[in-house]
Design a protein around this motif. Sequence first.
Motif, PDB file in Angstrom:
ATOM      1  N   GLN A 170       0.819  -1.220   0.000  1.00 26.11           N
ATOM      2  CA  GLN A 170       0.000   0.000   0.000  1.00 26.11           C
ATOM      3  C   GLN A 170       0.852   1.269   0.000  1.00 26.11           C
ATOM      4  OE1 GLN A 170      -3.631  -0.188   2.742  1.00 26.11           O
ATOM      5  NE2 GLN A 170      -2.457  -1.978   3.366  1.00 26.11           N
ATOM      6  N   GLU A 171       1.997   1.197   0.685  1.00 25.58           N
ATOM      7  CA  GLU A 171       2.886   2.365   0.768  1.00 25.58           C
ATOM      8  C   GLU A 171       3.671   2.593  -0.520  1.00 25.58           C
ATOM      9  OE1 GLU A 171       4.304   3.013   5.384  1.00 25.58           O
ATOM     10  OE2 GLU A 171       5.576   1.876   4.031  1.00 25.58           O
ATOM     11  N   ILE A 172       4.209   1.498  -1.063  1.00 25.36           N
ATOM     12  CA  ILE A 172       5.195   1.629  -2.134  1.00 25.36           C
ATOM     13  C   ILE A 172       4.598   1.595  -3.539  1.00 25.36           C
ATOM     14  CG2 ILE A 172       7.268   0.578  -3.146  1.00 25.36           C
ATOM     15  CD1 ILE A 172       8.078  -0.299  -0.316  1.00 25.36           C
ATOM     16  N   LEU A 173       3.635   0.710  -3.789  1.00 28.92           N
ATOM     17  CA  LEU A 173       3.112   0.569  -5.154  1.00 28.92           C
ATOM     18  C   LEU A 173       2.574   1.881  -5.750  1.00 28.92           C
ATOM     19  CD1 LEU A 173       1.438  -2.967  -4.978  1.00 28.92           C
ATOM     20  CD2 LEU A 173       3.457  -2.334  -6.295  1.00 28.92           C
ATOM     21  N   PRO A 174       1.749   2.648  -5.034  1.00 31.42           N
ATOM     22  CA  PRO A 174       1.227   3.882  -5.639  1.00 31.42           C
ATOM     23  C   PRO A 174       2.325   4.903  -5.953  1.00 31.42           C
ATOM     24  CG  PRO A 174      -0.037   3.284  -3.682  1.00 31.42           C
ATOM     25  CD  PRO A 174       1.192   2.426  -3.686  1.00 31.42           C
ATOM     26  N   GLU A 175       3.448   4.806  -5.242  1.00 26.04           N
ATOM     27  CA  GLU A 175       4.523   5.802  -5.391  1.00 26.04           C
ATOM     28  C   GLU A 175       5.537   5.463  -6.483  1.00 26.04           C
ATOM     29  OE1 GLU A 175       4.872   8.647  -3.708  1.00 26.04           O
ATOM     30  OE2 GLU A 175       3.154   8.387  -2.380  1.00 26.04           O
ATOM     31  N   VAL A 176       5.837   4.172  -6.671  1.00 25.01           N
ATOM     32  CA  VAL A 176       6.932   3.838  -7.603  1.00 25.01           C
ATOM     33  C   VAL A 176       6.567   2.856  -8.713  1.00 25.01           C
ATOM     34  CG1 VAL A 176       8.720   4.303  -5.872  1.00 25.01           C
ATOM     35  CG2 VAL A 176       7.854   1.983  -6.149  1.00 25.01           C
ATOM     36  N   ALA A 177       5.373   2.251  -8.657  1.00 24.55           N
ATOM     37  CA  ALA A 177       5.029   1.228  -9.661  1.00 24.55           C
ATOM     38  C   ALA A 177       4.953   1.788 -11.075  1.00 24.55           C
ATOM     39  CB  ALA A 177       3.721   0.537  -9.299  1.00 24.55           C
ATOM     40  N   SER A 178       4.752   3.107 -11.199  1.00 28.64           N
ATOM     41  CA  SER A 178       4.727   3.699 -12.544  1.00 28.64           C
ATOM     42  C   SER A 178       6.138   3.923 -13.078  1.00 28.64           C
ATOM     43  CB  SER A 178       3.954   5.024 -12.527  1.00 28.64           C
ATOM     44  OG  SER A 178       4.559   5.920 -11.618  1.00 28.64           O
ATOM     45  N   ASP A 179       7.130   3.925 -12.182  1.00 31.85           N
ATOM     46  CA  ASP A 179       8.522   4.179 -12.584  1.00 31.85           C
ATOM     47  C   ASP A 179       9.259   2.905 -12.992  1.00 31.85           C
ATOM     48  OD1 ASP A 179       8.266   6.926 -11.938  1.00 31.85           O
ATOM     49  OD2 ASP A 179       8.629   6.458  -9.822  1.00 31.85           O
ATOM     50  N   VAL A 180       9.108   1.848 -12.183  1.00 30.69           N
ATOM     51  CA  VAL A 180       9.776   0.570 -12.474  1.00 30.69           C
ATOM     52  C   VAL A 180       8.831  -0.579 -12.130  1.00 30.69           C
ATOM     53  CG1 VAL A 180      12.124   1.448 -12.015  1.00 30.69           C
ATOM     54  CG2 VAL A 180      10.793   0.397 -10.148  1.00 30.69           C
ATOM     55  N   PRO A 181       9.025  -1.750 -12.733  1.00 32.80           N
ATOM     56  CA  PRO A 181       8.221  -2.913 -12.336  1.00 32.80           C
ATOM     57  C   PRO A 181       8.502  -3.261 -10.867  1.00 32.80           C
ATOM     58  CG  PRO A 181       9.394  -3.333 -14.398  1.00 32.80           C
ATOM     59  CD  PRO A 181       9.963  -2.075 -13.820  1.00 32.80           C
ATOM     60  N   VAL A 182       7.440  -3.534 -10.114  1.00 31.72           N
ATOM     61  CA  VAL A 182       7.583  -3.891  -8.702  1.00 31.72           C
ATOM     62  C   VAL A 182       6.968  -5.272  -8.486  1.00 31.72           C
ATOM     63  CG1 VAL A 182       7.069  -3.266  -6.316  1.00 31.72           C
ATOM     64  CG2 VAL A 182       7.462  -1.459  -8.011  1.00 31.72           C
ATOM     65  N   PHE A 183       7.747  -6.168  -7.875  1.00 29.31           N
ATOM     66  CA  PHE A 183       7.288  -7.519  -7.567  1.00 29.31           C
ATOM     67  C   PHE A 183       7.056  -7.626  -6.061  1.00 29.31           C
ATOM     68  CE2 PHE A 183       9.634  -7.615 -11.478  1.00 29.31           C
ATOM     69  CZ  PHE A 183       8.876  -8.443 -12.307  1.00 29.31           C
ATOM     70  N   VAL A 184       5.892  -8.145  -5.674  1.00 29.36           N
ATOM     71  CA  VAL A 184       5.525  -8.226  -4.259  1.00 29.36           C
ATOM     72  C   VAL A 184       5.831  -9.630  -3.734  1.00 29.36           C
ATOM     73  CG1 VAL A 184       3.611  -8.059  -2.609  1.00 29.36           C
ATOM     74  CG2 VAL A 184       3.748  -6.452  -4.528  1.00 29.36           C
ATOM     75  N   ALA A 185       6.380  -9.686  -2.517  1.00 31.15           N
ATOM     76  CA  ALA A 185       6.782 -10.976  -1.934  1.00 31.15           C
ATOM     77  C   ALA A 185       6.460 -11.014  -0.443  1.00 31.15           C
ATOM     78  CB  ALA A 185       8.280 -11.187  -2.146  1.00 31.15           C
ATOM     79  N   GLY A 186       6.318 -12.214   0.084  1.00 30.53           N
ATOM     80  CA  GLY A 186       6.116 -12.403   1.524  1.00 30.53           C
ATOM     81  C   GLY A 186       4.722 -12.871   1.856  1.00 30.53           C
ATOM     82  N   GLY A 187       4.589 -14.143   2.213  1.00 27.09           N
ATOM     83  CA  GLY A 187       3.296 -14.663   2.661  1.00 27.09           C
ATOM     84  C   GLY A 187       2.324 -15.001   1.548  1.00 27.09           C
ATOM     85  N   ILE A 188       2.796 -15.047   0.300  1.00 26.33           N
ATOM     86  CA  ILE A 188       1.893 -15.344  -0.820  1.00 26.33           C
ATOM     87  C   ILE A 188       1.882 -16.855  -1.059  1.00 26.33           C
ATOM     88  CG2 ILE A 188       1.403 -14.961  -3.266  1.00 26.33           C
ATOM     89  CD1 ILE A 188       2.900 -12.277  -3.011  1.00 26.33           C
TER      90      ILE A 188
END
Length: 343
Positions: A170-188
């Motif tokens: 919630q903190e990071i995706l809205p801020e940087v996902a438009s700049d670089v690809p972001v992969f989410v990890a942990g508990g999936i």
Amino acid sequence: MSETISTGAARLERRMARGCEFLGSEVAILCGAMSWVSERNLVAAISNAGGFGVIACGAMSPELLDKEIAATRERTERPFGVNLITMHPQLFELIEVCGRHRVGHVVLAGGLPPKGALEAIKATGAKVVAFAPALSLAKKLVRSGVDALVIEGMEAGGHIGPVSTSVLAQEILPEVASDVPVFVAGGIGRGEAIAGYLDMGAAGVQLGTRFVCATESIAHPNFKRAFIRASARDAVASVQVDARLPVIPVRALKNSGTELFTAKQREVAASLDGGAVEMAEAQLQIEHYWAGALRRAVIDGDVEHGSLMAGQSVGMVTKEEPVADIIAALMGEAAAALEKRAA
């Protein structure tokens, strides 16, 4: 295939397109780099099944990494990456090895890369992926020129930060996902969670624990049995015993090895007190301890005294099955979830 599932699959394909293009894979699922587990057999199997395997270099020497990459190449023609620890004393030699083999993606873990590391990797033509445990670090890494980020929450196995995956996303995706690809990890552990993070702007996900019990994983049968028996609450974070020794917490299944690590911390702290070692060496000793403890469990099957690094998604690991089946199940769940949300 029903119209419902095919529509969900089309939505999933669109949401994963950016991650797949970046990785060169069919599905935007990276395998987390797990020392002794993420080696030639599992890495190749994941890439062959359409995902993106990542070799865990860990404490390997440049010579060992050279052999591991070559052996992985013999098993797959698909793209795969190499995970390097930023505090490795031979980091630049390891980067050279990756360059010689024309590895397309280098994943940096363990803190901010030392000066010149990003430039050295990019000079080989590889893309740089880095871990960002906080928004400020994510922005700093993007400014420094990394090509993609992994944001990993505390639910993950192995070395962890203090913040949960859902909060980081919630903190990071809205801020940087438009700049670089972001992969989410942990508990999936299921496809519904993958769909949720893709909807939030993630380019893909990284899973580790879910692949430990793959048929192609060389983990000892005792290690796999421990995972299959475990529930989420069995995967606990290690305790720091000395504030002067900043040990990154590690999440693993509870056993006698957990107590052994506490004793190891006291031993290293005493060496630090006596001036026998510098802080960097002290932290390296801890890293080597984990590598050895993990090997005892993964390779030798000593699940009582070795380290059973596992994420909290371990409760969703219920059987040994082929990598292709794991990925197919995750994609099916994600497609069905996206279809329901659109209905």
